[in-house]
Enzyme design. Structure first.
Site, PDB file in Angstrom:
ATOM      1  N   CYS A 331       0.825  -1.220   0.000  1.00 51.99           N
ATOM      2  CA  CYS A 331       0.000   0.000   0.000  1.00 51.99           C
ATOM      3  C   CYS A 331       0.849   1.257   0.000  1.00 51.99           C
ATOM      4  O   CYS A 331       0.509   2.256  -0.668  1.00 51.99           O
ATOM      5  CB  CYS A 331      -0.957  -0.011   1.192  1.00 51.99           C
ATOM      6  N   HIS A 465      -1.837   0.505   7.526  1.00 53.25           N
ATOM      7  CA  HIS A 465      -2.373   0.797   6.199  1.00 53.25           C
ATOM      8  C   HIS A 465      -2.174   2.278   5.881  1.00 53.25           C
ATOM      9  O   HIS A 465      -1.961   3.103   6.785  1.00 53.25           O
ATOM     10  CB  HIS A 465      -3.870   0.455   6.133  1.00 53.25           C
ATOM     11  N   ASP A 486      -8.123   4.193  -1.975  1.00 56.06           N
ATOM     12  CA  ASP A 486      -7.514   3.078  -1.239  1.00 56.06           C
ATOM     13  C   ASP A 486      -6.845   2.130  -2.231  1.00 56.06           C
ATOM     14  O   ASP A 486      -7.508   1.585  -3.116  1.00 56.06           O
ATOM     15  CB  ASP A 486      -8.595   2.344  -0.442  1.00 56.06           C
TER      16      ASP A 486
END
Length: 547
Positions: A331, A465, A486
């Protein structure tokens, strides 16, 4: 007639017998008539008088069982001779006087003058033949007649030890103890004073120290084992366990698909060739890239949203989602690609980032390693052991800061280290994002409903995250809503899928309830001097903390 059981004397009345036993046979209170040394029998008094007081033999009480005339039996009807009566009177008088003197005469006061254990040469001796005579006092100026002090000062302490009490003297000092147990405790005190460490090294103390040391060793071993296991879990969780990086994960995924029949062998080799080409060039293959995300949001808010007053959007930004090669850990890299896609469309960043156009994840890892070699973030380099390539290591806001600084872009990290609203919410975070987008608005006229800015997106990091902030929405009631892209989810911008996708993009305060958040913002291009200063300052990061 009543007969004395001790001496055999016969008396007529019971009162006379009681008087006789009291005056003649004081067996329960026998002692030396001169020094008051206690005794249990007449034999002990005789032995003591003959050794300690040979000059006082005249006052020696006669033993009731001896053959002297004072204790011989007299037939009934006959009287005792005169010497026997005289001796008996002397003995009775002496014992009575000694008893009365011990009870009535108080002890003399102490003084510090010379002490003598014998009678003065000038002191006349009193006659002991008379019934009213007083015995000689063998005493010092301090203490009661017959005390141990007088015996010791007279040079005859051994006579005291021969008494029935069996007193014992200390071998290390002049103290005399009354029992072996008292003497043992006294001697142990001497030994502890001479060797104070001996008490500390007793058996109980040694055992306690040994048990404590064993407990400490066991605790250290357990903590070391737990720390080692925890470090292994962290390494595995953050991709530092040597299990391979982007390339290896991609190959394993394709091999499983071939084994399940989901991928033909020919397609497997084609994809593997494309992968090798992408890795060699350092440019992302673009399979997970979605262009036009901000354009789609602009159209959606202009046509379909009725309950908002204003919405601010950043510059054009592409969405990069996770692929099979970085699923679960990439991520941070994907959010950097989103930020970089916006910077390439905005001046003055575009001219400074010509050599960093859509890098692949392995290429981003290589760029961070180059930044470490240039002196940036030595602590982070040590944390990753100077190596990112070939691993599945997670990166965060500080690593993005290092990467942008190495590329010549000024960055800033704002740390919202604790909740600022009810229910562990972060209203200060939402207000800060709104103020960030308001800086490019024109205050001279009423702003439109959808406000497109030229500002780069924001990098939002929390535990585990990260996402990219591309805008903020303000509703009619004044509440705010962040618009987040995202990398962990796919984004479809078709006309039918935008309404469904927007539900995953809009995040209200109740949706962001982690304990800590970090925002990274881009604030211009670094000059050569500024870049050198930023490299030096990266040794210790100082993020802005709110509140």
């Amino acid at each position: 007639m009543l007969t004395c059981e001790v001496c055999g004397e016969e008396l007529l009345l019971e009162e006379d017998m009681k008087t006789h036993l009291l005056l003649v046979h004081l067996e329960s209170d026998l002692h030396c008539p001169l020094c008051f040394l206690p005794a249990d029998s007449y034999d002990q008094v005789h032995a003591h008088m003959s050794e300690a007081h040979p000059e006082g033999q005249d006052n020696l009480p006669k033993h009731p069982s001896s053959t002297s005339a004072s204790t011989s039996r007299v037939p009934v009807g006959q009287s005792e001779d005169a010497p026997a009566k005289k001796a008996k009177c002397i003995r009775a008088s002496t014992l009575v006087n000694l008893k009365s003197q011990e009870q009535e005469i108080p002890p003399e006061p102490e003084h510090t003058g010379p002490v003598s254990g014998t009678l003065s040469a000038e002191e006349p001796e009193t006659s002991q033949e008379s019934d009213n005579s007083q015995p000689r006092e063998l005493c010092s100026s301090g203490g009661r007649p017959g005390s141990f002090q007088a015996m010791e000062r007279s040079g005859e302490p051994e006579q005291w030890l021969k008494s029935p009490q069996r007193l014992l003297s200390c071998p290390m000092c002049a103290l005399v103890c009354s029992s072996p147990s008292v003497l043992q405790e006294h001697v142990e005190l001497h030994l502890e004073e001479q060797n104070p460490e001996k008490g500390n090294s007793s058996t109980d103390l040694k055992l306690a120290v040994q048990l404590q040391q064993e407990e400490e060793d066991r605790r250290r071993r357990e903590e070391a084992w737990q720390e080692k296991e925890h470090f292994k879990k962290l390494q595995k969780h953050y991709g530092l366990d040597g299990s391979g990086g982007y390339r290896r994960q991609m190959e394993k995924t394709m091999e499983r698909e071939v084994a399940r029949g989901l991928l033909a062998p020919a397609d497997f080799h084609c994809k593997k060739a494309d992968l090798m080409e992408s890795l060699a060039s350092g440019i992302d293959d673009g399979r997970s890239r979605t262009c036009g995300a901000v354009e789609a949001l602009t159209e959606f808010y202009q046509t379909k949203v009725r309950d908002c007053v204003h919405v601010w959007l950043c510059a054009d930004t592409d969405h990069f989602g996770a692929s099979t090669g970085d699923k679960g850990w990439g991520c941070g890299y994907r959010n950097f690609q989103m930020l970089l896609s916006s910077l390439h469309r905005t001046e003055p960043y575009a001219s400074s980032l010509q050599g960093a156009c859509f890098p692949s994840i392995p290429q981003v890892q290589r760029m961070i390693e180059e930044a470490w070699k240039a002196g940036l973030d030595p602590q982070g380099a040590s944390h990753f052991n100077q190596r990112l390539q070939g691993t599945r290591a997670w990166i965060g806001a500080t690593d993005i800061y290092v990467l942008l600084t190495w590329l010549g872009v000024r960055a800033r990290i704002v740390d919202f280290h604790q909740p600022t609203g009810p229910g562990d919410t972060h209203p200060r975070l939402f207000d800060w994002v709104r103020q960030y987008f308001l800086q490019s608005s024109q205050s001279s006229r009423l702003p439109p409903k959808v406000i497109r800015t030229s500002l780069p997106p924001l990098y939002l990091q929390h535990q585990g995250h990260s996402r990219t902030v591309v805008g903020v929405e303000q509703k009619k009631n004044g509440s705010l809503c962040l618009l987040l892209l995202d990398p962990g989810s796919t984004l479809s911008l078709s006309s039918d899928a935008v309404s469904a996708a927007i539900r995953h993009i809009r995040k209200f305060p109740s949706s962001l309830k982690h304990k800590q958040y970090q925002l990274l913002t881009v604030q211009g291009v670094l000059s050569a001097e500024d870049k050198q200063a930023a490299v030096f300052n990266s040794r210790t990061f100082c993020a802005e903390r709110i509140p």
